[in-house]
Write a protein that holds these residues in place. Structure first.
Motif, PDB file in Angstrom:
ATOM      1  N   GLY A  47       0.590  -0.957   0.106  1.00 20.15           N
ATOM      2  CA  GLY A  47      -0.152   0.276   0.052  1.00 20.15           C
ATOM      3  C   GLY A  47       0.809   1.670   0.115  1.00 20.15           C
ATOM      4  O   GLY A  47       0.180   2.553  -0.162  1.00 20.15           O
ATOM      5  N   SER A  48       2.151   1.364   0.535  1.00 16.84           N
ATOM      6  CA  SER A  48       2.394   1.767   0.168  1.00 16.84           C
ATOM      7  C   SER A  48       2.921   3.367  -1.160  1.00 16.84           C
ATOM      8  O   SER A  48       3.403   4.683  -1.491  1.00 16.84           O
ATOM      9  N   GLY A  49       2.898   2.403  -2.429  1.00 19.29           N
ATOM     10  CA  GLY A  49       2.922   3.191  -3.250  1.00 19.29           C
ATOM     11  C   GLY A  49       4.213   2.349  -4.774  1.00 19.29           C
ATOM     12  O   GLY A  49       3.859   3.457  -5.608  1.00 19.29           O
ATOM     13  N   LYS A  50       4.337   1.963  -3.938  1.00 20.64           N
ATOM     14  CA  LYS A  50       5.844   0.899  -4.707  1.00 20.64           C
ATOM     15  C   LYS A  50       5.138   0.343  -6.029  1.00 20.64           C
ATOM     16  O   LYS A  50       6.120   0.795  -7.432  1.00 20.64           O
ATOM     17  N   SER A  51       4.206  -0.407  -6.129  1.00 16.87           N
ATOM     18  CA  SER A  51       4.136  -1.102  -7.222  1.00 16.87           C
ATOM     19  C   SER A  51       3.297  -0.023  -8.209  1.00 16.87           C
ATOM     20  O   SER A  51       3.375  -0.006  -9.627  1.00 16.87           O
ATOM     21  N   THR A  52       2.840   0.955  -8.001  1.00 17.29           N
ATOM     22  CA  THR A  52       2.265   2.319  -8.546  1.00 17.29           C
ATOM     23  C   THR A  52       2.984   2.801  -9.161  1.00 17.29           C
ATOM     24  O   THR A  52       2.872   2.851 -10.630  1.00 17.29           O
ATOM     25  N   LEU A  53       4.137   3.036  -8.616  1.00 20.51           N
ATOM     26  CA  LEU A  53       5.124   3.547  -9.462  1.00 20.51           C
ATOM     27  C   LEU A  53       6.095   3.089 -10.594  1.00 20.51           C
ATOM     28  O   LEU A  53       6.001   3.725 -11.347  1.00 20.51           O
ATOM     29  N   VAL A  54       6.303   1.397 -10.301  1.00 24.06           N
ATOM     30  CA  VAL A  54       6.754   0.624 -11.466  1.00 24.06           C
ATOM     31  C   VAL A  54       5.803   0.396 -12.140  1.00 24.06           C
ATOM     32  O   VAL A  54       6.389   0.853 -13.559  1.00 24.06           O
ATOM     33  N   GLU A  55       4.335   0.046 -12.060  1.00 28.30           N
ATOM     34  CA  GLU A  55       3.368   0.140 -13.151  1.00 28.30           C
ATOM     35  C   GLU A  55       3.273   1.314 -14.316  1.00 28.30           C
ATOM     36  O   GLU A  55       3.703   1.087 -15.071  1.00 28.30           O
TER      37      GLU A  55
END
Length: 244
Positions: A47-55
């Protein structure tokens, strides 16, 4: 390296809805993200947003957000994310020709939850191996030429020894001119010498050394004394020597 900096272009919603509420996204919108090494790890809690950034990075580069190579852009017919469609890049010297046109871009986006589906779509996934072996087959067959390779938690399907093998593939890929950006929870992967590590959380984004990472500290303490963690989440007595 292929890219030196990623940033968001103007326009688009920033109205307090997801993903604009994520601290790392707000910082990215304000400052962008510089890449200082051929391998960058984004580390943080769920939920920190790391996957959002890499996507978003993968989408902005022209890779399918469902996972896959440059040859299969948007093959899943998913709409681009509100962040991904705003992504822009400053090229490193080696990446200038690649960023000059969509057709010149090379790379692969590997998502843990869709990796085998993406590989099967490209006619590559082997039928007679395990999930983890399929991952490693992807690295051997797809991660071998200059380009941008984005990974989201690749350790999910891999054992300890397979993670070590993955690091060997990453090392060879970088030597061949590739650049890797990886979201991970793995203290093993983030120990790669020379990698740039960015810790993502309520603070936004900050660079850290391997020794400074919260995940490294937690794994060290857990392996030393599992009871110190388990006693907070289990109803039964989990102290060493307790009756089972």
């Amino acid at each position: 390296m292929i890219i030196e900096r990623a940033y968001a272009s103007g326009g688009g919603r920033e109205d307090g809805e997801w993903p604009w509420t994520l601290p790392c996204v707000r910082e990215f919108l304000a400052e962008g993200l510089r890449f200082t090494a051929p391998v960058t790890f984004l580390v943080g809690e769920n939920g920190s947003g790391k996957s959002t950034l890499v996507e978003a990075l993968a989408e902005g580069f022209g890779l399918d957000s469902w996972g896959g190579s440059h040859d299969w852009r948007y093959a899943s017919h998913r709409p681009r994310s509100v962040l991904g469609e705003r992504l822009r890049f400053d090229a490193a010297p080696r990446g200038r020709s690649m960023l000059s046109s969509w057709s010149a871009r090379k790379g692969f986006f590997l998502r843990a939850e869709t990796a085998l589906d993406a590989l099967d779509r490209e006619g590559f996934a082997p039928d007679s191996v395990s999930h983890g072996e399929g991952f490693l087959a992807a690295f051997r067959g797809k991660f071998h030429q200059p380009g941008l390779y984005v990974m989201d938690e690749p350790e999910a399907a891999l054992s300890f020894t397979s993670c070590l093998e993955l690091l060997g593939h990453v090392d060879q890929l970088v030597k061949a001119g590739g650049q890797v950006v990886c979201a991970t929870h793995s203290p093993l992967l983030t120990a790669l010498p020379g990698a740039d590590i960015i810790e993502v959380g309520e603070h936004g984004m900050r660079r850290a050394t391997w020794d400074e990472l919260a995940l490294v500290d937690h794994w060290r303490r857990y392996l030393t004394d599992p009871h110190s963690y388990l006693r907070h989440i289990l109803d039964q007595d989990v102290s060493p020597g307790s009756a089972g």
